[in-house]
Design a protein around this motif. Structure first.
Motif, mmCIF file in Angstrom:
data_model
loop_
_atom_site.group_PDB
_atom_site.id
_atom_site.type_symbol
_atom_site.label_atom_id
_atom_site.label_comp_id
_atom_site.label_asym_id
_atom_site.label_seq_id
_atom_site.Cartn_x
_atom_site.Cartn_y
_atom_site.Cartn_z
ATOM 1 N N ASP A 1 -50.908 45.808 -13.584
ATOM 2 C CA ASP A 1 -50.208 44.532 -13.411
ATOM 3 C C ASP A 1 -49.712 44.357 -11.986
ATOM 4 N N ASP B 1 -44.563 41.814 -14.003
ATOM 5 C CA ASP B 1 -45.694 42.632 -13.567
ATOM 6 C C ASP B 1 -45.227 43.778 -12.681
ATOM 7 N N SER C 1 -47.180 42.408 -6.733
ATOM 8 C CA SER C 1 -47.979 41.720 -7.731
ATOM 9 C C SER C 1 -47.893 40.230 -7.469
ATOM 10 N N THR C 2 -48.926 39.513 -7.842
ATOM 11 C CA THR C 2 -48.900 38.068 -7.617
ATOM 12 C C THR C 2 -49.452 37.348 -8.828
ATOM 13 N N ASP C 3 -48.927 36.177 -9.108
ATOM 14 C CA ASP C 3 -49.436 35.332 -10.183
ATOM 15 C C ASP C 3 -49.291 33.868 -9.787
HETATM 16 MG MG LIG Z 1 -49.754 39.545 -11.586
#
Ligand SMILES: [Mg+2]
Ligand code: SF4
Ligand code: SF4
Ligand SMILES: [Mg+2]
Ligand SMILES: [Mg+2]
Ligand SMILES: [Mg+2]
Ligand SMILES: [Mg+2]
Ligand SMILES: [Mg+2]
Ligand SMILES: [Mg+2]
Ligand SMILES: [Mg+2]
Ligand SMILES: [Mg+2]
Ligand SMILES: [Mg+2]
Lengths: 350, 378, 91, 350, 378, 91
Positions: free
Chosen positions: D53, A94, A67-69
């Motif tokens: 997510d 996440d 997951s990435t943010d």
């Molecule tokens: Mg994310």
């Protein structure tokens, strides 16, 4: 000429008074120094120490979750946290809400020319503490510098990698009519903490961001043996967005009971003051879980037994609804829809 | 929250709902208009209609200062930001109002306009002090509640000798709008509105008092209850209106005695009349030109009047043809009667005035009440 | 936009400025539109300005009136169902 | 009222005339729409479609390699490429030069309010093409919007995941005296292409960026069976930085032969004009490889047989040197050090 | 690159090296100073010393316009950017020069100063045209080569009536500096420099011609060869100097006949003397105050003189005490003789003037020649 | 800083502006400091200005002189080793 040439050609970074300048992103010695003295110093581990283009990780087994943010929160430092720990939590969570065990993080820093190195050091230390607490290791990083006025202090993009235990399969499309909807704690703490520090809003609220890593809680929930369908952290867009997403993915409706949703009085008051709905406000240390109705009590008990789930509550139920509406019985006794946030957005909360 | 939570009590609501149900007569319908968007929002958000008998219907009136701003006014604000290069300060509510050429203040901001959300007009004054080299214009919208703060700010700017501050005045008046709904030419074309009574906005009356409504009660034989914005206030007002209707009375009653008096806030009234005077006419979205329905800045404060300062000329712009706002604001139609409701016109891309603010009839229905339409379809 | 909330005045500074408290949250407001406000008073706050004072006695009276309405014999016999059209009822 | 309520509540995005505004990052329906209509439309695949997510990937075997890079190049569109394909290549290459097979990418977008959606669409299309060509899939993404003046159009942070074939072990600390230093092609094309479009420098040069994914080339090199010690892509800081890094990691010196280093005449001329050293200029489609001396010919042949290695050359040799200096025999016949870039940095080339 | 590559030919270099080796006398040393940083850079970058016999030594002179800028001058530029809020335009070379208080232009930029790199002074003019509301100052540094373009720009600004453009003039003169090295008070304290001849900068002479050097040749009995900046030019000049020394001559010879004449570019000279006049004295880093060694803007162009326009007062600031630049610029010491070379003083954090530009003696040695020290230590 | 490069004039525009070519790279320069420059001439370019013309004949002469120097009998007998102190020689 023996003895005239000195070793140690690099002067230590002046973290106290220095500022990020363009040379820190230029690929030269100044950049290497920033990375060594600041990033590696706090975040270093056996993986980062490899010092190659990519990091080689131990042989893995099982299904991987990534997951990435990107984190662009403003202000960078807020009551209860800062962009550093937020960038760890935001991604760890996440991965965790997928039911996976987060193990590795990567981080890309975009620094604005002029940013004080001291602030950067605080942020990096905070990341290091958060990563340690969450049991994840930063295994790869990158640093870029943009001219003043082309960035906003620091942006941090993190990517998380975790692995799913055998048999775990959670997904937003698995909610089924009759399932129970659980929330791990109070809503809106993060968003309101951020808003309370906005220059043009400045109000005083004794509210701290809830930013925290949830992988301990998710592990405890999985260990309970309850038939969990989906977990999700209601960040940007708040609970409203998260439940609407799930409803659409699963092709179901959701009915909430407003009276059951835990909200701190101060958060409620701040929302009142600003004309906001706490259901639209971002959280960074909460999760919503949907499970089989018959397991709701067991799961709730497991959540409440964990420090991060003490205020957990059963807040609603999944229903059949081809329109995928999220509805709520109001505390007042009526009904209403709980829609995606529209109207005035709350920018840059994560 | 003291004086808030008590007025949202579900138990008391149940009692009031029962009382209303008990008092309504089964042989008639009760159509009440809540004039103000604040009431519309409260009704939708707390689900008040679920607590009303089926023959009591709430009609959403035009009392949302955002909804009634015509395209031409937003165009002026955008022009100030993009062409006159001012810092335009505005309450957040105006950012998404559709303007000409597919623009809105939010889109103008994305095109580089320096448009800033403020919480209070005092923030705009501060911005003006902090940027003496820039022109700062406050986009002043709102009814009688929001006007006095603007008056204070203009007087303060004058007292300070602030040279770079001015106001694009779009303040409008509640009573004129209500009167227009009852008797304008357009209203007659759209059919007479079957309104049995009005809920008057308490906040407006904290300033203007309850007295200005006596006219309607007497002239049009319409009961008026001035009510607070909490859902219990609304329920209580409905109960009071039901009783007036049942008893054949048409009086101005005050539900919000905790802050509304007959005469209102005379200090605020004096400040407003010192700084502002009546406009001969003003265009409202959905209502068209309404005589003496808005304020302008008096000659003595001309320096602070952005319209004079930047030689702005108001250009009326027709609304989207499909938009039924005019009829909706009069209670003749419902949001779902509009062909583009929910498809072309959504809160993200509002086409008409009622879809902009969460206080608008279309937006409130879209955001809080859409599920009901589905149920009737199913 | 039409947001106006009762809040308690907790501090009065110079130049008509005051701090109000709403459920533990504090905010600057201007008192320029009201007269003789004291610390402890409740005011109705709108776009950063106090519009008027709130009268606690009248508030109590209104609340009493509301509570009373629900106590009439006719009222007590009627209840409203939650989610009348929902396919699952809440528990 | 049957038939009065419409389906399809979301109007299509106006990609042609629209601009990014704050609502596209607010977590509401506008954001969902941007992601659906633009990102998922071009970059979508079975993984991204999970819509959770985190993304659940198939069971993996073997050692994983991860790498991350934030891309802040200015201008966003340059001769031979744009930030979209660059952000794919920049990370794919870091995974590939580790000897790994890149499989997955994540991307975090930081968009500046006001950025034209049409430009964004071009960038995303370019990413999609680049990812397809490189055989990698975008499996997770994130989008944030920052106010105008707090960003610079678009920043893209990508993270790459790949897996190492059995027996492959490359690292910057494995260079040994006697080893051969090979370069896959001409130096400086990317950096000069970028500089040629800088507003304050504008010169006309018939130079295209070399931005490209190198995983095809690296696979061919590994297949040659040569004893490769290390591969690295000389990006920011150029060949000089890359070789200094390796020299320090391995505790060796490196001797280069200037005459052997391939440089296009136009790149040479542009550097001359600007007073730059081509050895400091960034490349985005080149790699340097160090291998056992006896395998140099075999490796060189394998490189030259690949379209991306046609101009490959043996450019130097690893030597014993406790000072870890990189030295060069100049074409002129003298010697000099090849140091890290210092002095005027070349900002924002990647 | 025609007329570039031919002058970097390694084969010809070998021949020239052999010729020099053949002509030098084993019984004496040849100490030649290349005055100009451009030569210093070429010598280091192409590894010229490797092609010279051990008894021919090149001494790096003070001819780097970046290196010789004293702290006080950078302080003025920073002051303009941070306090007078101007857009400061500068050649990139000045950005890292250390100034007072740990600052540099790059750090001042990081503190919010609007400091922009330009490739040519015409870019600064363009910026001034594009920002009529801002003061734009060009930080003019350089020797006789860079001065004529500044003169053209000032005349152009005057002709256009550009009101917001001015120049912080730091143009310096080559001959005065050479003279100072040979005879100043400070030079005597540091010991006489054992210089057997000078390589004169061809580019300066494209403007001023070869004639101004005749004075040294005659007065101080020093051979001068005016040479181009390609490594073969330098080698050829060294060969010519060796021959003069061997033959006991002290003449001005011209290696760069392809572009240098005795009289130089008179058009450029006229422009310079129209716009500039001699300063009575100017501080050089490493050399101290040198009389008549720099230019200032004439009264007639006072509007374009940033020093007058912003009432700047020059404040001399002492160099870092450990810095040996003064002695290094005279050839008395070598970079490695400085205690802080390579530790405290590096190109990333230069302490003294010679470490700043890649044309400075310390920087050139650090970047291109450091390995040699290691070899002698090993 | 002291960068000055010979480049060929390929285009002359108004107001003393010209375009020069160096190895395929083109750049605007000002001709304000030189007189009678023609397309095809080589000029020495410094900070965006042509400082002077380059004389091709003299360039050839200088190159010839340099080449000649290496042809003297004494010169031919001497060579310089690459990497005299390096531990590995280049191939
Ligand atoms: Mg994310
Ligand atoms: S849905 Fe939109 S267009 Fe239709 S009436 Fe409402 S505001 Fe007007
Ligand atoms: S090393 Fe630095 S301090 Fe020492 S002489 Fe050189 S420039 Fe001056
Ligand atoms: Mg790399
Ligand atoms: Mg997250
Ligand atoms: Mg990187
Ligand atoms: Mg900023
Ligand atoms: Mg999430
Ligand atoms: Mg990387
Ligand atoms: Mg990379
Ligand atoms: Mg995200
Ligand atoms: Mg920008």
């Amino acid at each position: 000429m023996i003895g005239q040439v000195k070793k140690g050609y690099v002067r230590p970074l002046d973290i106290k008074h220095g500022r990020v300048d363009m040379s820190h992103g230029g690929g030269g010695r100044a950049m290497v120094q920033l990375i060594t003295d600041l990033f590696a110093n706090h975040l270093g581990n056996e993986y980062l120490a490899q010092g190659n283009d990519g990091t080689c990780l131990p042989p893995c087994t099982g299904r991987m979750v990534v997951s990435t943010d990107s984190h662009v929160v403003s202000p960078l430092f807020f009551p209860g946290g800062d962009i550093g720990c937020l960038s760890v939590h935001g991604t760890v969570n996440d991965v965790a809400v997928m039911g996976a065990t987060p193990l590795y993080l990567t981080a890309g820093f975009i620094l604005e020319e002029g940013f004080p190195l001291e602030s950067l050091a605080r942020i990096v230390e905070s990341m290091a503490r958060a990563a340690k607490a969450a049991g994840v290791k930063l295994v790869a990083g990158d640093t870029k510098v943009v001219e003043q006025g082309k960035g906003d202090g620091v942006f941090i993009t993190t990517t998380g990698v975790g692995f799913l235990p055998e048999g775990v399969h959670l997904s937003g499309d698995l909610a089924r009519p009759g399932d129970a909807v659980l929330l791990s704690g109070t809503l809106g703490d993060h968003g309101v903490a951020i808003l309370s520090k906005r220059e043009n809003l400045s109000f005083d609220a004794p509210i701290l961001s809830d930013t925290a890593a949830l992988n301990g809680l998710t592990a405890a929930m999985l260990a309970s043996g309850a038939a969990i369908r989906v977990m999700r952290d209601p960040t940007r867009g708040g609970l409203a967005a998260t439940l609407n997403e799930i409803a659409h993915q699963s092709g179901v409706g959701i009915h909430l009971d407003e009276a059951a949703i835990p909200i701190k009085p101060e958060v409620d008051a701040a929302c009142e003051l600003l004309g906001l709905d706490p259901l639209n406000i971002a959280n960074e240390g909460k999760l919503v879980a949907i499970c089989a109705a018959e397991d709701a009590d067991r799961l709730l008990a497991a959540m409440r037994a964990h420090p991060q789930g003490q205020a957990a509550a059963l807040i609603g139920k999944v229903v059949e609804d081809p329109n995928c509406f999220v509805q709520m019985k109001t505390r007042f006794g009526g009904r209403r829809m709980v829609d995606w946030l529209s109207g005035e957005q709350l920018p840059r909360i994560c | 929250m003291k004086y808030v939570d008590e007025f949202r009590d579900g138990k008391v609501a149940k009692g009031l709902a029962a009382a209303i149900a008990a008092e309504v007569r089964d042989d008639r319908r009760y159509n009440f208009m809540e004039f103000c968007g604040g009431h519309t929002h409260a009704i939708s958000r707390y689900g008040v209609p679920d607590l009303l008998p089926p023959n009591v219907r709430m009609i959403h009136g035009p009392g949302c200062p955002v909804c009634v701003l015509p395209i031409g006014r937003i165009d002026l604000a955008i022009k100030l930001a993009l062409e006159h290069d001012v810092i335009l300060c505005t309450y957040a509510d105006t950012l998404r109002i559709p303007a000409s050429g597919g623009l809105s203040l939010m889109k103008a901001k994305a095109q580089g306009g320096d448009i800033r959300m403020v919480y209070a007009v005092t923030d705009a004054l501060k911005i003006a002090r902090d940027h003496p080299d820039k022109e700062v214009v406050f986009f002043a919208i709102g009814f009688e509640t929001t006007t006095p703060p603007t008056a204070v700010a203009i007087k303060q700017a004058q007292a300070e000798g602030l040279k770079n501050f001015s106001v694009l005045c779009c303040h409008v008046l509640t009573p004129s709008a209500i009167m227009n709904i009852l008797e304008s030419q357009q209203a007659r074309e759209l059919g007479t509105v079957p309104i049995d009574g009005f809920i008057g906005p308490a906040h407006v009356s904290t300033v203007i008092g309850s007295r200005p409504y006596a006219f309607f009660a007497e002239e049009y034989r319409k009961p008026v209850v001035i009510a607070g914005f909490e859902p219990l206030d609304v329920m209580q007002a409905i109960l009071m209106l039901v009783r007036q209707v049942n008893e054949g009375r048409a009086e101005v009653e005050n539900e919000f005695t905790r802050a509304v008096t007959p005469e209102g806030n005379t200090k605020a009234q004096n400040l407003v009349s010192e700084v502002f005077e009546l406009r001969r006419s003003f265009e409202w979205r959905g209502l068209g030109e309404v005589p003496y329905s808005a304020l302008k800045i008096r000659e003595g404060f001309a320096d602070f009047d952005a319209e004079r300062r930047f030689h702005l000329e108001y250009q009326p712009v027709p609304d989207n043809k499909a938009c039924e706002c005019g009829a909706i604001l009069r209670g003749v139609k419902k949001p779902t009667d509009c062909k583009i409701f929910g498809t072309v016109c959504t809160p993200e891309n509002p086409m008409g005035s009622c879809m902009v603010s969460s206080e608008g009839a279309c937006s409130a229905h879209y955001t809080y009440g859409r599920y009901k339409d589905m149920e009737t379809t199913a | 936009m039409c947001l106006a909330i009762p809040a308690r005045v907790v501090e009065i500074a110079e130049k008509d400025q005051a701090i109000v408290d709403l459920g533990g949250v504090r905010k600057d407001v201007s008192l320029a539109l009201v007269e003789d406000v004291q610390v402890g008073d409740y005011v109705i706050v709108h776009v950063g300005y106090a519009l008027t004072r709130l009268d606690p006695e009248e508030a109590e009276k209104t609340l009493a009136l509301m509570a009373e309405a629900g106590l009439t014999p006719e009222a007590i016999s009627i209840t409203t169902p939650p989610f009348p059209h929902g396919r699952e009822s809440m528990h």
